[in-house]
Design a protein around this motif. Structure first.
Motif: not given
Length: 177
Positions: A142-150
């Protein structure tokens, strides 16, 4: 957390009583054991919940959610007692990692690993690089989850420019704040 009659606490207590009675006649019913662990967890009875989730892992070591729940309650137990938390670190890491290994789409386990490795001191295997690996796995799911994790990682590591970059990407991909 509110039930029909006020606070949910009495409902969980009643659920625990009913499930416990059921398990006396059906001690190997995994669904009932999981429900009992969940009920204990909702009551923040981490020790009791961990006992139930450990039973599930022993019965079925290949269920990602059992590992995820077990690691989660151990993590909560560790947060309550920092002195004893060192003894839980190995089980927490291995169970979250096992959950991620068993289910390549288990977003929650990867989020837990991102947070765990950022918060763990390097002496216990923690660190930004390990967290970023799991953030990459999240981004593949999930792009959104990945970005938010970063965002989480870079905020935690006091790198606001990078955190903002990934926050903007998350908004762009997700379509809203």
């Amino acid at each position: 957390e509110q039930g029909l009659y006020g606070k949910a606490e009495p409902l969980y207590t009643e659920a625990i009583n009913v499930i416990t009675q059921f398990l006396e006649e059906h001690p190997n019913n995994l669904e009932a054991i999981e429900l009992l662990g969940d009920a204990y967890g909702h009551q923040k009875k981490w020790g009791e919940a961990s006992v139930e989730f450990k039973k599930l892992i022993q019965a079925d070591d290949n269920d990602a959610n059992y590992h995820y729940k077990y690691a989660g309650v151990l993590g909560m137990k560790a947060l309550e007692n920092k002195f004893k938390s060192i003894g839980y670190i190995g089980d927490i890491k291995s169970s979250f990692e096992r959950a991620a290994e068993l289910d390549p789409n288990h977003v929650e386990a990867r989020w837990a690993l991102v947070e765990l490795y950022m918060q763990l001191p390097g002496i216990f295997g923690g660190g930004k690089n390990k967290s970023l690996c799991f953030a990459e796995e999240l981004e593949n799911l999930s792009k959104v989850d990945g970005y938010l994790a970063k965002v989480y990682i870079y905020e935690y590591d006091d790198e606001p420019e990078l955190a903002e970059k990934y926050y903007r990407l998350a908004i762009k991909v997700g379509g809203s704040v």
